[in-house]
Design an enzyme around this catalytic site. Structure first.
Site, PDB file in Angstrom:
ATOM      1  N   PHE A 120       0.856  -1.187   0.000  1.00  7.69           N
ATOM      2  CA  PHE A 120       0.000   0.000   0.000  1.00  7.69           C
ATOM      3  C   PHE A 120       0.895   1.240   0.000  1.00  7.69           C
ATOM      4  O   PHE A 120       1.778   1.382   0.841  1.00  7.69           O
ATOM      5  CB  PHE A 120      -0.903  -0.032   1.230  1.00  7.69           C
ATOM      6  CG  PHE A 120      -1.756   1.193   1.442  1.00  7.69           C
ATOM      7  CD1 PHE A 120      -2.220   1.948   0.380  1.00  7.69           C
ATOM      8  CD2 PHE A 120      -2.115   1.586   2.722  1.00  7.69           C
ATOM      9  CE1 PHE A 120      -3.008   3.072   0.575  1.00  7.69           C
ATOM     10  CE2 PHE A 120      -2.908   2.704   2.937  1.00  7.69           C
ATOM     11  CZ  PHE A 120      -3.342   3.449   1.867  1.00  7.69           C
ATOM     12  N   CYS A 121       0.681   2.131  -0.976  1.00  5.80           N
ATOM     13  CA  CYS A 121       1.387   3.402  -1.069  1.00  5.80           C
ATOM     14  C   CYS A 121       2.899   3.154  -1.117  1.00  5.80           C
ATOM     15  O   CYS A 121       3.373   2.392  -1.942  1.00  5.80           O
ATOM     16  CB  CYS A 121       0.981   4.301   0.102  1.00  5.80           C
ATOM     17  SG  CYS A 121       1.576   6.005  -0.022  1.00  5.80           S
TER      18      CYS A 121
END
Length: 552
Positions: A278-279
């Site tokens: 994530f990210c």
């Protein structure tokens, strides 16, 4: 993530900056058009004021009845909005270097938002009325809240006392099954009698606490994965302090994602596992898989990347903070190997807040300090305020080689952990997700990964676009049936808008198609383990562990 730098590193950088500004101009035709429009609208506004027109201004900051009940206040709010529009138009009309133009627009918008009359006691009739009605109690309470925030060193966005990690956020049951200096590895207890044969390892961003993925049981992506029958692990990053200031990018890569993959393989007695990043966690995870590919290893049965940058050509508003001068300054101040320092979590949090100042700054200045209203309890904003530090050398390496020089997308250009990195060497099915209103990872930038990751065969890459922003788009539980997502053919032209034109909007969360896709990659079902960990990796302590509770 990038943060603004107050000065330039050396005279050459200063000269370049001045040259950029010297190339900025405002076309005379545009200026005269904007001036005439302003004069016309100002005249109309003055005539409305003479006629005592108290129509409420069309802006939520001036929605309270007090703004329309007082003619002077209504006129002031409307005049402010006219001035704000005009200043924004002037900034947008500027011609010249693209980055300098973007910086001007950003700076002007910051000034516009700060200058709103609603932000000042002397100009805000709503807070004046509240002060009179409360006999000054609202002012006294506001001063108490201001003093409390001054002692904390940050603006309160929620009731910090309402939440505690492990008590009412990050509550999914499990155990820490491994730890080192860089991270703790959490394995969650199964919620189904059977689980898929291949485990799922989740790598969240190292600049945040992992529990954004485990806020509450009904919006926890981690719990959702467990409930779908996946044996789920998550990396819980250590919050670096001064003792960790020397950490380099290679040390963290070897010590965290590469180690986490190996430990999960050992615990589950499998060579293959599903991976989710994530990210920034997705960027780290993709790099780790490219390092392993260079070593002849392909551990990924599948790879999911949520709002992740691999191609840093389009970094949205964050690009205005990045240039050679700002990176050199960071390298000299906190990235120096002889005198390393920390990028403080409070600085990161402040930067992200001022990307949306009306929502995340001035809204709370007015509510907390002018109205004397303590902010309500909100788990997402509690997490947002639970900031983390970054080691200076790690941050500076990331800043230079990704945001500034965009080297990750170039095969063999970067060397990580002694290996030449090539994202195209990662051989596994890929699920890519972008959020349509994301201001941190613009969705076309998330889509750009379709041009870099090839999978094992044609059709192995999927891209799904979700509604909303960087966080709200990702944390969109399937059970609530909110928002929508877009799916399209598994053919990806270079232009993301061409893909979107052929995509279909589908009501509900992207979690549903992702879960269906992941299940097809996760192997057969088998009896769920009765305990977490293994003989070699025994539980250290219950989830969420100690590292996530460390404060910046």
């Amino acid at each position: 993530m990038p943060t603004p730098s107050p000065t330039l590193a050396d005279p050459e950088d200063a000269l370049r900056a001045l040259q950029q500004l010297a190339g900025i101009s405002l076309p005379p035709g545009a200026l005269s058009t904007i001036q005439q429009r302003y004069l016309d609208e100002a005249k109309a506004l003055w005539n409305e004021a003479l006629q005592r027109d108290t129509t409420p201004p069309k802006d939520r900051r001036f929605a309270a009845p007090a703004w329309s009940q007082a003619p002077g206040a209504s006129f002031l709010a409307k005049l402010y909005l006219l001035n704000a529009r005009t200043l924004a138009e002037l900034a947008q009309a500027v011609q010249g270097d693209a980055k300098a133009k973007a910086r001007i627009e950003f700076a002007v918008q910051q000034c516009i938002d700060a200058a709103a009359p609603s932000n000042y006691l002397a100009l805000n009739p709503e807070v004046q009325r509240l002060a009179l009605d409360s006999g000054g109690a609202s002012i006294a309470k506001g001063l108490q809240l201001l003093w409390g925030d001054l002692r904390k060193g940050r603006l309160s966005q929620t009731d910090d006392e309402a939440f505690e990690v492990g008590r009412n956020v990050a509550t999914t049951a499990g155990s820490v099954v491994f730890e080192n200096d860089f991270f703790q590895l959490i394995e969650y207890a199964p919620l189904t009698p059977e689980v898929h044969a291949l485990p799922l390892l989740v790598v969240p961003p190292s600049i945040n606490k992992y529990y954004i993925l485990d806020l509450q049981p009904d919006n926890s992506l981690l719990r959702y994965a467990v409930a779908q029958g996946h044996r789920t692990f998550v990396v819980s990053w250590r919050n670096p302090d001064e003792r960790c200031a020397h950490w380099t990018w290679d040390q963290i890569m070897e010590g965290a994602p590469l180690t986490a993959i190996r430990v999960v393989q050992e615990i589950c007695a499998t060579e293959k596992l599903n991976l989710l990043g994530f990210c920034v966690g997705g960027t780290i995870l993709a790099m780790a898989l490219a390092v392993l590919a260079a070593r002849g290893e392909q551990p990924a049965a599948s790879l999911t990347l949520l709002t992740t940058l691999l191609d840093f050509s389009d970094t949205g508003v964050l690009d205005i903070f990045i240039d050679e001068a700002s990176v050199r300054l960071r390298e000299a101040s906190i990235g120096n190997a002889e005198r390393p320092g920390l990028l403080k979590g409070s600085e990161l949090a402040q930067t992200f807040s001022f990307l949306r100042p009306n929502d995340l700054v001035w809204n709370y200045v007015v509510g907390n300090y002018l109205k004397g209203e303590a902010p309500p309890a909100f788990d997402l904003l509690y997490w947002n305020g639970d900031s983390t530090n970054m080691a200076g050398p790690q941050y500076c390496w990331y800043l230079r080689h990704t945001y500034l020089q965009n080297e990750l997308k170039q095969p063999g250009r970067l060397t990580v952990c002694g290996e030449k990195v090539d994202l195209g060497a990662i051989r596994c099915p890929v699920f890519l997700y972008g959020s349509r209103e994301d201001h941190i990872v613009p969705w076309p930038a998330a889509y750009a990964s379709t041009q870099l990751l090839k999978g094992r065969k044609k059709g192995d890459v999927r891209f799904v676009l979700g509604a909303s922003g960087h966080i709200a788009g990702v944390i969109n539980p399937a059970s609530k049936g909110k928002r929508s997502h877009w799916v399209g053919p598994n053919q990806f032209p270079a232009d993301p808008q061409a893909w979107l034109a052929s995509a279909q909007e589908v009501p509900g969360s992207w979690w549903t198609p992702w879960s269906q896709w992941l299940s097809s990659q996760a192997g057969t079902m088998q009896t769920a383990p009765r305990a977490q960990g293994s003989r070699k990796h025994r539980p250290v302590e219950p989830a969420p562990g100690r590292y996530v509770k460390q404060k910046a």
